[in-house]
Design a protein around this motif. Structure first.
Motif, PDB file in Angstrom:
ATOM      1  N   LEU A 214       0.799  -1.232   0.000  1.00  0.00           N
ATOM      2  CA  LEU A 214       0.000   0.000   0.000  1.00  0.00           C
ATOM      3  C   LEU A 214       0.832   1.283   0.000  1.00  0.00           C
ATOM      4  O   LEU A 214       0.586   2.168  -0.827  1.00  0.00           O
ATOM      5  CB  LEU A 214      -0.988   0.004   1.171  1.00  0.00           C
TER       6      LEU A 214
ATOM      7  N   GLN B 142       0.845   3.941  -3.023  1.00  0.00           N
ATOM      8  CA  GLN B 142       0.473   5.330  -2.758  1.00  0.00           C
ATOM      9  C   GLN B 142       1.559   6.277  -3.288  1.00  0.00           C
ATOM     10  O   GLN B 142       1.249   7.278  -3.936  1.00  0.00           O
ATOM     11  CB  GLN B 142       0.271   5.520  -1.256  1.00  0.00           C
TER      12      GLN B 142
ATOM     13  N   HIS C 189      -7.351   1.037   9.318  1.00  0.00           N
ATOM     14  CA  HIS C 189      -8.188  -0.176   9.297  1.00  0.00           C
ATOM     15  C   HIS C 189      -7.341  -1.424   9.068  1.00  0.00           C
ATOM     16  O   HIS C 189      -7.565  -2.458   9.705  1.00  0.00           O
ATOM     17  CB  HIS C 189      -9.267  -0.081   8.213  1.00  0.00           C
ATOM     18  N   LEU C 190      -6.376  -1.311   8.172  1.00  0.00           N
ATOM     19  CA  LEU C 190      -5.508  -2.458   7.907  1.00  0.00           C
ATOM     20  C   LEU C 190      -4.687  -2.809   9.145  1.00  0.00           C
ATOM     21  O   LEU C 190      -4.548  -3.991   9.495  1.00  0.00           O
ATOM     22  CB  LEU C 190      -4.593  -2.183   6.704  1.00  0.00           C
TER      23      LEU C 190
ATOM     24  N   GLY D  21      -6.082   8.152   1.938  1.00  0.00           N
ATOM     25  CA  GLY D  21      -6.071   6.742   2.301  1.00  0.00           C
ATOM     26  C   GLY D  21      -5.568   6.465   3.709  1.00  0.00           C
ATOM     27  O   GLY D  21      -5.380   5.304   4.080  1.00  0.00           O
ATOM     28  N   ASP D  22      -5.347   7.516   4.505  1.00  0.00           N
ATOM     29  CA  ASP D  22      -4.829   7.302   5.856  1.00  0.00           C
ATOM     30  C   ASP D  22      -5.758   6.411   6.683  1.00  0.00           C
ATOM     31  O   ASP D  22      -5.293   5.558   7.434  1.00  0.00           O
ATOM     32  CB  ASP D  22      -4.616   8.651   6.558  1.00  0.00           C
ATOM     33  N   THR D  23      -7.048   6.577   6.523  1.00  0.00           N
ATOM     34  CA  THR D  23      -8.006   5.746   7.256  1.00  0.00           C
ATOM     35  C   THR D  23      -7.861   4.283   6.852  1.00  0.00           C
ATOM     36  O   THR D  23      -7.989   3.379   7.690  1.00  0.00           O
ATOM     37  CB  THR D  23      -9.446   6.231   6.985  1.00  0.00           C
ATOM     38  N   THR D  24      -7.534   4.061   5.608  1.00  0.00           N
ATOM     39  CA  THR D  24      -7.321   2.694   5.117  1.00  0.00           C
ATOM     40  C   THR D  24      -6.183   2.034   5.870  1.00  0.00           C
ATOM     41  O   THR D  24      -6.291   0.876   6.290  1.00  0.00           O
ATOM     42  CB  THR D  24      -7.006   2.712   3.607  1.00  0.00           C
ATOM     43  N   PHE D  25      -5.092   2.759   6.068  1.00  0.00           N
ATOM     44  CA  PHE D  25      -3.950   2.213   6.798  1.00  0.00           C
ATOM     45  C   PHE D  25      -4.336   1.876   8.239  1.00  0.00           C
ATOM     46  O   PHE D  25      -3.912   0.866   8.791  1.00  0.00           O
ATOM     47  CB  PHE D  25      -2.767   3.194   6.778  1.00  0.00           C
TER      48      PHE D  25
END
Length: 121
Positions: A37, A41, A57-58, A51-55
């Motif tokens: 990721l 990015q 959650h991951l 995409g910070d929220t994605t990190f």
């Protein structure tokens, strides 16, 4: 009855091994995704904000996988004590996955009679 208990224990042991392996595989794949990721990015020239929220959650998902792994290890230890209640205290699991079998121990200090050993074979 001993033969049936050994068969049941072998079935549970095989399923437990599959679950443990699946969790480890999921952790490895999540680790690959975690490495991919940020590189993706950067290659897309996106701001770290995107995409910070994605990190987050991951990261939480990976932490949950590790928590699940620890809990499966605890299940493994608890099932070992259940084995004793089934009258299989003098039997041990050898191998992993499909190779896992519950076999009578061969040490001289084990309190297993010849009749039980023959029934297990």
């Amino acid at each position: 009855m001993l033969r049936e208990r050994i068969e049941l224990a072998n079935n549970v042991a095989a399923q437990l091994s599959e679950v443990e392996a699946a969790i480890d595989d999921a952790i490895a794949k999540a680790g690959t995704l975690m490495a991919t990721l940020p590189a993706a990015q950067a290659a897309a020239k996106l701001s770290p904000v995107v995409g910070d929220t994605t990190f987050g959650h991951l990261g939480a998902a990976v932490a949950a996988l590790y928590d699940g792994r620890s809990r499966m290890v605890a299940v493994h230890h608890e099932l070992d004590s259940v084995k004793n209640h089934l009258g299989l205290r003098n039997f041990k699991v050898v191998g992993t996955g499909d190779a896992g079998k519950i076999l009578p121990t061969t040490a001289r200090n084990d309190a297993i009679s010849d009749g039980e050993e023959a029934a297990a074979a």
